[in-house]
Write a protein that holds these residues in place. Structure first.
Motif, PDB file in Angstrom:
ATOM      1  N   SER A  99      -1.395   3.725  18.322  1.00  0.00           N
ATOM      2  CA  SER A  99      -2.029   3.716  19.638  1.00  0.00           C
ATOM      3  C   SER A  99      -2.577   5.086  20.040  1.00  0.00           C
ATOM      4  N   LYS A 100      -2.313   6.111  19.266  1.00  0.00           N
ATOM      5  CA  LYS A 100      -2.916   7.427  19.467  1.00  0.00           C
ATOM      6  C   LYS A 100      -3.812   7.678  18.264  1.00  0.00           C
ATOM      7  N   PRO A 101      -5.042   8.138  18.489  1.00  0.00           N
ATOM      8  CA  PRO A 101      -5.961   8.272  17.357  1.00  0.00           C
ATOM      9  C   PRO A 101      -5.576   9.402  16.396  1.00  0.00           C
ATOM     10  N   LEU A 102      -5.602   9.071  15.126  1.00  0.00           N
ATOM     11  CA  LEU A 102      -5.399  10.031  14.052  1.00  0.00           C
ATOM     12  C   LEU A 102      -6.666  10.050  13.207  1.00  0.00           C
ATOM     13  N   ILE A 103      -6.969  11.213  12.641  1.00  0.00           N
ATOM     14  CA  ILE A 103      -8.107  11.310  11.739  1.00  0.00           C
ATOM     15  C   ILE A 103      -7.728  12.217  10.579  1.00  0.00           C
ATOM     16  N   SER A 104      -8.111  11.815   9.398  1.00  0.00           N
ATOM     17  CA  SER A 104      -7.814  12.596   8.192  1.00  0.00           C
ATOM     18  C   SER A 104      -8.979  13.514   7.870  1.00  0.00           C
ATOM     19  N   ILE A 105      -8.631  14.751   7.539  1.00  0.00           N
ATOM     20  CA  ILE A 105      -9.622  15.736   7.106  1.00  0.00           C
ATOM     21  C   ILE A 105      -9.130  16.307   5.789  1.00  0.00           C
ATOM     22  N   VAL A 106      -9.904  16.124   4.744  1.00  0.00           N
ATOM     23  CA  VAL A 106      -9.563  16.651   3.420  1.00  0.00           C
ATOM     24  C   VAL A 106     -10.825  17.207   2.779  1.00  0.00           C
ATOM     25  N   GLY A 107     -10.632  17.999   1.746  1.00  0.00           N
ATOM     26  CA  GLY A 107     -11.801  18.538   1.065  1.00  0.00           C
ATOM     27  C   GLY A 107     -11.421  19.413  -0.102  1.00  0.00           C
ATOM     28  N   THR A 108     -12.376  20.150  -0.558  1.00  0.00           N
ATOM     29  CA  THR A 108     -12.226  20.981  -1.738  1.00  0.00           C
ATOM     30  C   THR A 108     -11.147  22.047  -1.565  1.00  0.00           C
TER      31      THR A 108
ATOM     32  N   PRO B 234       5.018   3.855  10.171  1.00  0.00           N
ATOM     33  CA  PRO B 234       3.615   3.870  10.621  1.00  0.00           C
ATOM     34  C   PRO B 234       2.919   2.527  10.404  1.00  0.00           C
ATOM     35  N   GLN B 235       2.495   1.933  11.510  1.00  0.00           N
ATOM     36  CA  GLN B 235       1.918   0.588  11.464  1.00  0.00           C
ATOM     37  C   GLN B 235       0.663   0.507  10.619  1.00  0.00           C
ATOM     38  N   LEU B 236      -0.188   1.539  10.675  1.00  0.00           N
ATOM     39  CA  LEU B 236      -1.426   1.479   9.910  1.00  0.00           C
ATOM     40  C   LEU B 236      -1.168   1.511   8.407  1.00  0.00           C
ATOM     41  N   LEU B 237      -0.067   2.120   7.989  1.00  0.00           N
ATOM     42  CA  LEU B 237       0.263   2.107   6.553  1.00  0.00           C
ATOM     43  C   LEU B 237       0.621   0.700   6.085  1.00  0.00           C
ATOM     44  N   LEU B 238       1.169  -0.096   6.994  1.00  0.00           N
ATOM     45  CA  LEU B 238       1.504  -1.477   6.628  1.00  0.00           C
ATOM     46  C   LEU B 238       0.258  -2.304   6.316  1.00  0.00           C
ATOM     47  N   GLU B 239      -0.882  -1.843   6.797  1.00  0.00           N
ATOM     48  CA  GLU B 239      -2.137  -2.567   6.557  1.00  0.00           C
ATOM     49  C   GLU B 239      -2.807  -2.148   5.249  1.00  0.00           C
TER      50      GLU B 239
END
Length: 175
Positions: free
Chosen positions: A64-73, A37-42
């Motif tokens: 090149s495809k959007p990912l979004i993280s969702i976390v919580g309690t 994963p390229q974004l992890l390299l950053e």
């Protein structure tokens, strides 16, 4: 003593250790691999090894495809679950892949809502790929593998440990 270290080292075979590790953990990449994963390299501390199961999407790995993280309690209110579902569903409808930690609570709600909306989701573990934690998420884990992927920096057999989860969260955020 030095002699003891040398004697113990002579009983080890790095080649055999690597062969055994690869037999038990066949699917992985390192930062040197083009599929990493390229974004992890950053990020400041990308995992040296990333194990996976499921359906990888090269566009997600290349950023090149959007990912979004969702976390919580881990103990959400009904209101929190409801809004997590609404937000997740809207994001999936707009082409986002949902990333979360497969933990109890909001993470579970985000993965389930994504799957129900027909989206892709990535579950990031703080354990080895062979450990479902929490155990009640076993079915969800299986569904995520079918409709997304599971990733971890921990080899098979790694049990939950409180220090693993902050490290896991840097991967969730990095993706």
């Amino acid at each position: 003593s030095v002699e003891q270290i040398i004697e113990q080292r002579s009983r080890l075979s790095p080649e055999q250790l690597l062969a055994d590790h690869q037999k038990n953990n066949p699917d992985f990449f390192t930062p040197a691999d083009p599929d990493y994963p390229q974004l992890l390299l950053e990020t400041p501390a990308p995992p040296a090894v990333l194990y996976y199961q499921g359906q990888l999407n090269p566009q997600e790995m290349q950023g090149s495809k959007p990912l979004i993280s969702i976390v919580g309690t881990r103990s959400p209110s009904e209101y929190g679950k409801k809004w997590t579902k609404k937000i997740t569903t809207a994001l999936v409808q707009h082409g986002y892949t949902i990333v979360s930690g497969l933990a109890a609570g909001i993470d579970t709600q985000a993965h389930r809502s994504c799957l129900e909306a027909g989206g892709r989701t990535l579950g990031i573990l703080g354990t080895g790929l062979d450990i479902t934690y929490p155990a009640e998420n076993y079915q969800l884990y299986q569904q995520v593998k079918q409709q997304g992927a599971i990733l971890t920096e921990y080899p098979k057999g790694t049990q939950p440990d409180r220090g693993n989860f902050p490290a896991r969260n840097r991967i969730v955020a990095g993706l």
